[in-house]
Every structure is written in structure tokens, then in C-alpha cells.
Design a protein around this motif. Structure first.
Motif, PDB file in Angstrom:
ATOM      1  N   LYS A 105      11.585  30.404   9.612  1.00 43.52           N
ATOM      2  CA  LYS A 105      11.348  31.771   9.945  1.00 43.52           C
ATOM      3  C   LYS A 105      10.116  32.144  10.769  1.00 43.52           C
ATOM      4  N   ASN A 106      10.517  32.726  11.811  1.00 43.89           N
ATOM      5  CA  ASN A 106       9.564  33.034  12.891  1.00 43.89           C
ATOM      6  C   ASN A 106       8.437  31.798  13.407  1.00 43.89           C
ATOM      7  N   ILE A 107       8.989  30.683  13.473  1.00 43.03           N
ATOM      8  CA  ILE A 107       8.059  29.629  13.817  1.00 43.03           C
ATOM      9  C   ILE A 107       7.861  29.458  15.148  1.00 43.03           C
TER      10      ILE A 107
ATOM     11  N   ASN B  77      10.291  17.883  14.965  1.00 36.82           N
ATOM     12  CA  ASN B  77       8.988  17.168  14.705  1.00 36.82           C
ATOM     13  C   ASN B  77       8.259  18.143  13.726  1.00 36.82           C
ATOM     14  N   VAL B  78       8.616  19.715  13.910  1.00 36.40           N
ATOM     15  CA  VAL B  78       8.030  20.535  12.872  1.00 36.40           C
ATOM     16  C   VAL B  78       8.479  20.251  11.569  1.00 36.40           C
ATOM     17  N   ILE B  79       9.897  20.081  11.646  1.00 35.62           N
ATOM     18  CA  ILE B  79      10.655  20.031  10.247  1.00 35.62           C
ATOM     19  C   ILE B  79      10.355  18.549   9.825  1.00 35.62           C
ATOM     20  N   SER B  80      10.085  17.525  10.546  1.00 33.37           N
ATOM     21  CA  SER B  80       9.669  16.334   9.965  1.00 33.37           C
ATOM     22  C   SER B  80       8.220  16.312   9.547  1.00 33.37           C
ATOM     23  N   GLY B  81       7.541  17.303   9.708  1.00 32.53           N
ATOM     24  CA  GLY B  81       6.031  17.142   9.259  1.00 32.53           C
ATOM     25  C   GLY B  81       5.058  16.835  10.621  1.00 32.53           C
ATOM     26  N   TYR B  82       5.647  16.382  11.384  1.00 32.24           N
ATOM     27  CA  TYR B  82       4.643  15.913  12.402  1.00 32.24           C
ATOM     28  C   TYR B  82       3.702  17.053  13.252  1.00 32.24           C
ATOM     29  N   TYR B  83       4.170  18.173  13.325  1.00 32.57           N
ATOM     30  CA  TYR B  83       3.634  19.288  13.919  1.00 32.57           C
ATOM     31  C   TYR B  83       3.309  20.244  12.806  1.00 32.57           C
TER      32      TYR B  83
ATOM     33  N   SER C 241       2.307  29.830  13.407  1.00 31.33           N
ATOM     34  CA  SER C 241       2.606  30.677  12.585  1.00 31.33           C
ATOM     35  C   SER C 241       3.981  30.336  12.109  1.00 31.33           C
ATOM     36  N   GLY C 242       4.645  31.157  10.979  1.00 30.43           N
ATOM     37  CA  GLY C 242       5.902  30.908  10.403  1.00 30.43           C
ATOM     38  C   GLY C 242       6.000  30.176   9.171  1.00 30.43           C
ATOM     39  N   THR C 243       7.078  30.218   8.521  1.00 31.75           N
ATOM     40  CA  THR C 243       7.360  29.465   7.305  1.00 31.75           C
ATOM     41  C   THR C 243       8.344  28.468   7.373  1.00 31.75           C
ATOM     42  N   MET C 244       8.433  27.480   6.384  1.00 31.95           N
ATOM     43  CA  MET C 244       9.585  26.981   6.348  1.00 31.95           C
ATOM     44  C   MET C 244       9.863  26.687   4.960  1.00 31.95           C
TER      45      MET C 244
END
Length: 600
Positions: free
Chosen positions: A356-358, A396-402, A406-409
Motif C-alpha cells: 500500500k502506497n509504497i 527487492n522490497v517484497i524480499s526485504g532487501y530494501y 513510506s508505505g506498508t506491506m
């Protein structure tokens, strides 16, 4: 599944019958027999050389896990030898309280090495390559200076007598057998670690760190365990060295000795136990039989290393790897078997990953700008867009590298943390990479088994001693890896070194490794790159089957036909923003998408 197929999954690592067994064991059997029978020569000089080689190997066996397996450049490991030697000698001589029994003092030397092994290893969590090498060299210098200054304990420049071990390992051939037994024990322990999930994890950290993290491998904890073991072995080697020398002074622990340990591992071959053992024996014995060359030892070590790097980059281990010199079958085809997926995947309750709003900024560049995205169980979600549009960054955001600006997952409504990418494996989120991340010197089977590291139950100590739970872990991981390889069509290549595979085979091998996690969600980053049209068709069928088995798939791909053929939903990115989202049919007819990405 047929009985033959099931049997192949349960089979041990591919070997060539008796020949394969001999290739793996004959060298060790020969070394063991030579060691046991050497006293029959009744040559005390050769016995002393052999004792020195065994002592050096006790240290190098542990250092091999640090340098050869984990890839850390620890040049100053002679400090562990120094600490162990002075601890053992000082306690046995009664310089610190009452005199200790020699064997107990030796154990204390190992404990001292273990403690400082961890202390020296701490910088490895932040420092890389030569920066860490300088740290270890600096520590070795500090230890030597302390030995010079602390005269009450170490005797300073005058030195201190080494311990004398009583019967049955008293000086002479008794002490020879003591060194031989401890060298054999160090070999067994480190070989157990090297062939365990911990050893595979170390090599993955060395050669493919991001892939290791994606498989759930926690680098800090594993490295600390390895430095602890390597330090303990170095401390024990130091106690033995003090006994062999009879009298020790700080100038016995030279820079050349550090170079010997380090180069012995490099010329032996990374990721091998036998190669570095032979390298240590050769470099220990060589100066003794070529005494005039001793003053040139540092130069000769460097020259030998240069020759190995230029002519035999894999070291002695490559020379002994006869199996991987056999030619592979030409014109190989990859034929996945999606019908085997129920044995590979766990069907879990439907869930959704929601972004959401990443937003993610690199300086003034907005790599992702207010992205909303949903990945649902049982669906293939395509993510497309021009180069630089933020597709891989999103993975990479989903995988936790970055960590986004802002935003939530969330996963199933619960917030998903952004840091510590190795923890994604706990949520059964697996991925592949644009460029295949492989451990080239390891077999295809070992590469795939890395993906199941988190499923092992045995502790580090259990693996080190090859206890029953560790052996069960290895059996289960091997069977699961063979199932994953059969699913993607690579089971016949299980025993082949991964760097001998074709590019397309490496793509499918990465998918097999990701399947080892039994993923609830699978992120694929351009898996069709470099594949033929028929291979892309088979890949598409496999991806659809994975999704229909209940896994949510996020597919980043430039092959538009593949995206529109197999995806349930598609999101189009441009300059980090969502340009369009919908069904493949809707995206095909979207005017802005056609203009920005698909073309006329």
C-alpha cells in the motif's frame, strides 16, 4: 508417481558405483595408512616433520571453514596458534596459579582460541575482503606484542617452556600419535560441517550471498559459530605446537607462518577438505627437504600461489575431481514434470501479500512512487514495464532487501517487516534473480539443497558430530531436492557441478531451489531470459502449475507473450508508478501501455 521415480528420489548422491566411492575415499584411506604406519620407519626427524604437519593441519582445518568455505580473508590466524600455545604453556608451567595437568591446559588453550576466534570474527560481519584481512593481521601483531610485554606469564623475549604430555602421549612416537589423532578428529569434524546444511550455507554466503539470504540463511549467527570452531582448533594447535617446540618465544609465531596457513588453503582449493589438507602437508614438508630455500619461503609461497591461480584456479581439489572431467551428454532437453508438484509444495490457506502506497527513493531518484500491489494465492501476477520502471526494485522490497521510504506491506492482514531479508523464508516467500545466483563449484543437488536450509532441525553441534538427527536432516533434504529437480526436469544432472550447466538449465535450477522452501509465494525475476521458444513454453506451463497448486506467483518478465499467456492479472509500471492494472486482455488494449511499453 512410478516406483522407479520414487526410488530415484530416495537414492543417495549420484556416484559411479565403486569407482565413485574410491574417488571420494581412497585419498583419505591412503593418508590414514601412511600416518599410522610412519613410525615403522623409526626416523625421528621425519616423525617431527609429520607432527608439525599434523599440528598445522589442526589449525588449517578450522581456518579452511573460514577462508575456503565462508570466503573470509583471515590472513592473521597465527594469532590463535600464539594464544593457544601461551595459554597451554603458562597453565602447565604454573605461571598462573598452580600447575595444571597438560591435557587440561591444552583444553584451556582451545577455549581461549574459541573466545578470541569470535572476537576476531566480529568485524567480518561488517568488513569485507582486505579490510577484514588487515584486522586479523593487526590482531596477530597485538597478540605478539602482549606476549613480549607480559613477562610474568609469557616470559617475554626469553620465552617459557612448553608442556610435556604424560603417557600414553609422552614425547616421541606417543606424542606423534596424539597429533595424528587430533588431526584426524579435526578432519572428521570439519568434513561433517562441510557436507552439512551449515557447510552449504557457508559456501552460499561466499558465492551467492543474496541467494543465501533468500533461502533463509542468517549470516551473522553462522559466521560466529564457524569462527568459534576455527578459533578452538587454532588454540588446540597452539598447545600442541608449544609441546613440539619444547620452548616458545614470540618470534616463533612469524608472518611467514600466517602466510603458510592461508596459502595452503588457497592452493588446496576452496570448498574442499582434502585439497587444503594436502596443501598444508606439502608446504610444511617442502622447506624441511629443501633447507637452502627456507630464507626464500615467503617468495616461494607467493610464486606457488600465482602458479595455482593461473594454471589450476580450483587448486589441488580440482586436480582430484575426476568425476567432473567426464563429458556431459550433448543436446540435453529440459522437460519439467508439473504433475510432481503436489509432492514438492504444501497447499496452504489462501492469503495475499498487499503493498500500500509504497515509495522508495535513491537520492533524488524515485524508484517506486506510491505503488499499490496485491499478490494472491493461486494466481500468477505479471509485473511488466520498460527498463528502469521499478520492477526488480519492487521484488527487492517484497524480499526485504530494501526498506521503502513510506508505505506498508502486509501478509494475510499482518504487517510484514521490511528488514532482515533472511527472515522472508519464515513466511515462505521465495524468489529467483535476474542473473542466476549459483555456487559454481558445488553440484546441482547441493545448490538446490541450499534452498531447504531452514527445514533442517539438527543443531551445529549435531552436524559437527554427525549425530542421528543430522543424518535424518540430510536424508530428507536430499530427497526433497531430488523431487524438486525432477519437477523442473533436471534430476539427471543432480551430481554435475553447477558451473557446467547451460544457461537455461541454471534458470530451472534456481526455480528448483526456490521450490525447496515449499513457498506460499514465489517471486520470479525474468526467468525466461535466454530461453528458447520451446523452453519458454515449458516454463510457462510449470509456472501455471505452481500457481494452481496454491502458490501466489509474482512474475517480472520482458517476454510479453509469456505474460499475456499465463498471467491472471498484470500490473504495468513506468517510472516507478503504476501505469495500468487489470487482466491481460485489458492491458493489451490499454492505450498508454501500448504507447509506453508494448509498441504499436
Amino acid at each position: 508417481m512410478t516406483t522407479d521415480t520414487a526410488a530415484s528420489f530416495a537414492a543417495p548422491r549420484p556416484q559411479a558405483g565403486l569407482l565413485g566411492w574410491l574417488e571420494g575415499k581412497a585419498s583419505w584411506i591412503a593418508l590414514g595408512l601412511i600416518g599410522l604406519l610412519l613410525p615403522l620407519l623409526d626416523d625421528s626427524y621425519i616423525g617431527v616433520i609429520a607432527q608439525r604437519a599434523y599440528i598445522y593441519w589442526v589449525l588449517s582445518a578450522g581456518l579452511n571453514l573460514v577462508v575456503g568455505y565462508a570466503g573470509q580473508i583471515a590472513i592473521g590466524w597465527v594469532s590463535m596458534l600464539t594464544l593457544g600455545a601461551y595459554t597451554t604453556a603458562a597453565l602447565a608451567a604454573g605461571r598462573v596459579g598452580p600447575e595444571w595437568p597438560a591435557y587440561l591446559a591444552l583444553a584451556a588453550g582451545g577455549v581461549m582460541g574459541a573466545i578470541f576466534g569470535v572476537i576476531v570474527g566480529l568485524p567480518a560481519l561488517r568488513l569485507r575482503t582486505f579490510y577484514f584481512a588487515m584486522t586479523t593481521l593487526g590482531f596477530a601483531t597485538i597478540v605478539t606484542q602482549v606476549a613480549l610485554a607480559w613477562k610474568d606469564v609469557t616470559g617475554g623475549g626469553v620465552g617459557t617452556p612448553g608442556p610435556v604430555f604424560p603417557w600414553p602421549f609422552d614425547p616421541g612416537w606417543g606424542f606423534y600419535y596424539f597429533c595424528f589423532l587430533l588431526a584426524a578428529l579435526a578432519t572428521w569434524i570439519t568434513a561433517n560441517i562441510g557436507s552439512s546444511r551449515y557447510g552449504r550455507a557457508l559456501v552460499a554466503i561466499r558465492d551467492a550471498e543474496v541467494a543465501a539470504e533468500a533461502s533463509g540463511i542468517a549470516k551473522p549467527r553462522l559466521l560466529m559459530l564457524i569462527f568459534l570452531l576455527a578459533g578452538a582448533l587454532g588454540g588446540v594447535a597452539g598447545g600442541l605446537f608449544a609441546a613440539l617446540q619444547s620452548y616458545i618465544t614470540p618470534d616463533a609465531f612469524t608472518f611467514e607462518m600466517s602466510v603458510l596457513f592461508f596459502i595452503a588453503i588457497l592452493i588446496g582449493g576452496r570448498g574442499s577438505i582434502l585439497g587444503p589438507a594436502l596443501g598444508t602437508i606439502i608446504l610444511t614438508a617442502l622447506p624441511e627437504f629443501a633447507a637452502p630455500l627456507v630464507q626464500w619461503s615467503t617468495f616461494l609461497y607467493a610464486a606457488l600461489l600465482l602458479v595455482i591461480v593461473l594454471l589450476i584456479p580450483g587448486g589441488i581439489a580440482d586436480l582430484l575431481d575426476f568425476k567432473n572431467r567426464r563429458p556431459l551428454e550433448q543436446h540435453r532437453e529440459i522437460v519439467p514434470r508439473p504433475e510432481l508438484l503436489p509432492r514438492v509444495l504444501d497447499r496452504s490457506a489462501p492469503s495475499t501479500i498487499s503493498l500500500k502506497n509504497i515509495s522508495l527513493h535513491f537520492g533524488g531518484v524515485r524508484a517506486i512512487d506510491g505503488l499499490d500491489l496485491e499478490i494472491r494465492s493461486g494466481e500468477v501476477h505479471g509485473l511488466i514495464g520498460p527498463n528502469g520502471s521499478g520492477k526488480t526494485t519492487t521484488l527487492n522490497v517484497i524480499s526485504g532487501y530494501y526498506r521503502p521510504s513510506s508505505g506498508t506491506m502486509t501478509l494475510g492482514g499482518a504487517e510484514l517487516p521490511f528488514e532482515q531479508p533472511y527472515r522472508r523464508a519464515e513466511y515462505r516467500i521465495a524468489r529467483t534473480f535476474q542473473t542466476p545466483r549459483l555456487v559454481g563449484a558445488a553440484s546441482v543437488l547441493d545448490n538446490v539443497m541450499i534452498g531447504g536450509t531452514v527445514h533442517g532441525q539438527a543443531s551445529f553441534s549435531e552436524a559437527m558430530l554427525s549425530l542421528p538427527r543430522h543424518r535424518r536432516d540430510e536424508k530428507h533434504l536430499e530427497q526433497a531436492a531430488m523431487q524438486a529437480l525432477a519437477t523442473v526436469g533436471l534430476e539427471t544432472l543432480a551430481g554435475v557441478r553447477a558451473d557446467r550447466l547451460q544457461h537455461s538449465e541454471l534458470r530451472f535450477m534456481e526455480i528448483a531451489r526456490a521450490l525447496m522452501l515449499r513457498p506460499a509465494f514465489l517471486m520470479l525475476d525474468e526467468p525466461a531470459a535466454g530461453l528458447s521458444a520451446e523452453e519458454i513454453r515449458r516454463l510457462g506451463a510449470l509456472i501455471v502449475a505452481i500457481s494452481r497448486a496454491g502458490t501466489g506467483v509474482l512474475l517480472v518478465e520482458h517476454h510479453a507473450d509469456l505474460i499475456f499467456d499465463i498471467c491472471d492479472r498484470v500490473t504495468v509500471l513506468n517510472l516507478g508508478k503504476e501505469l495500468a492494472a487489470g487482466t491481460p486482455a485489458e492491458i493489451r488494449s490499454h492505450r498508454e501501455v501500448v504507447s509506453a511499453y508494448l509498441g504499436a
